[in-house]
Design an enzyme around this catalytic site. Structure first.
Site, mmCIF file in Angstrom:
data_model
loop_
_atom_site.group_PDB
_atom_site.id
_atom_site.type_symbol
_atom_site.label_atom_id
_atom_site.label_comp_id
_atom_site.label_asym_id
_atom_site.label_seq_id
_atom_site.Cartn_x
_atom_site.Cartn_y
_atom_site.Cartn_z
ATOM 1 N N CYS A 154 -17.234 -31.416 -77.343
ATOM 2 C CA CYS A 154 -16.397 -31.934 -76.525
ATOM 3 C C CYS A 154 -15.197 -30.816 -76.077
ATOM 4 O O CYS A 154 -15.127 -29.961 -77.054
ATOM 5 C CB CYS A 154 -16.015 -33.016 -77.006
ATOM 6 S SG CYS A 154 -14.951 -34.116 -75.910
ATOM 7 N N ASP A 164 -13.319 -42.324 -85.064
ATOM 8 C CA ASP A 164 -12.342 -40.889 -85.196
ATOM 9 C C ASP A 164 -11.269 -41.344 -86.052
ATOM 10 O O ASP A 164 -11.193 -42.327 -86.128
ATOM 11 C CB ASP A 164 -11.905 -40.539 -83.671
ATOM 12 C CG ASP A 164 -11.667 -39.292 -83.345
ATOM 13 O OD1 ASP A 164 -11.717 -38.700 -84.536
ATOM 14 O OD2 ASP A 164 -11.453 -38.811 -82.248
#
Length: 210
Positions: free
Chosen positions: A8, A127
């Site tokens: 990402c 996360d």
């Protein structure tokens, strides 16, 4: 099943090509203006055109105005949406694209209940909880992850080539998502770190008998 790998925060075509060459299954573009990895529409469209067949392009958004998000989708061929803000399921599904929802993990959080609140999500991404949005390259306590979320698990938060193998062996995620852990600097990827990350994931799968 083979663990999928997403890299990402790409901002340059050369890094995108290196990520594909390293073996990434998915590539992430950030459309969150406060992020140092945010890309404008012209850059994002140029990056998306460089993605080869059978590699997914993921767009990351945080509490985006729906009209802004729709205009982004009109300009950039994004396959999968990734929401990291305070969006609910109705918001996430209104765009007619498959999506994943991020959870910012902290002690006392009921992750099974959180996942149940997004019945139309393809997966839940876990996360670290930090100030602001995004994990900030921090690892969270993996013992907080329940045996099953009721949804496929994508693991993020401070992963790199040194710890992702243990993460794969312990949690058996459907996918792993990395940004900071394969960077030379913010938004600039490191080819060797990307290769080492992918190799560590595949080695862990082999040791697990996958």
């Amino acid at each position: 099943m083979q663990v999928r790998i997403k890299i990402c925060g790409l901002t340059r075509i050369e890094d995108l090509r290196l990520a594909v060459h390293a073996g990434a299954d998915a590539l992430g573009l950030v459309f969150y203006p406060p992020s140092p990895r945010c890309v404008d529409l012209s850059t994002a469209a140029r990056l998306a055109r460089a993605v080869p067949p059978f590699v997914s392009m993921v767009g990351l958004f945080v509490n985006a105005d729906p009209a802004v998000l729709q205009s982004t989708l009109a300009a950039v061929p994004v396959h999968l949406l990734q929401f990291h803000g305070d969006e609910d399921d109705a918001y996430c599904r209104q765009f007619g694209r498959p999506y994943i929802k991020a959870a910012r993990v902290r002690p006392g959080m009921d992750l099974v209940q959180y996942a149940a609140a997004f019945p139309s999500a393809q997966a839940i991404l876990l996360d670290a909880f930090v100030d602001g949005y995004g994990g900030g390259g921090k690892v969270f306590d993996w013992s907080l992850v329940p045996p099953s979320l009721g949804k496929p698990l994508i693991l993020s938060g401070g992963l790199d080539a040194d710890n992702v193998g243990e993460a794969v062996r312990r949690l058996r995620p459907a996918a792993v998502d990395v940004s900071t852990g394969v960077e030379a600097s913010r938004g600039i990827k490191d080819a060797e770190k990307m290769r080492a990350f992918v190799a560590a994931v595949r080695a862990a799968e082999s040791m697990s008998g996958d």
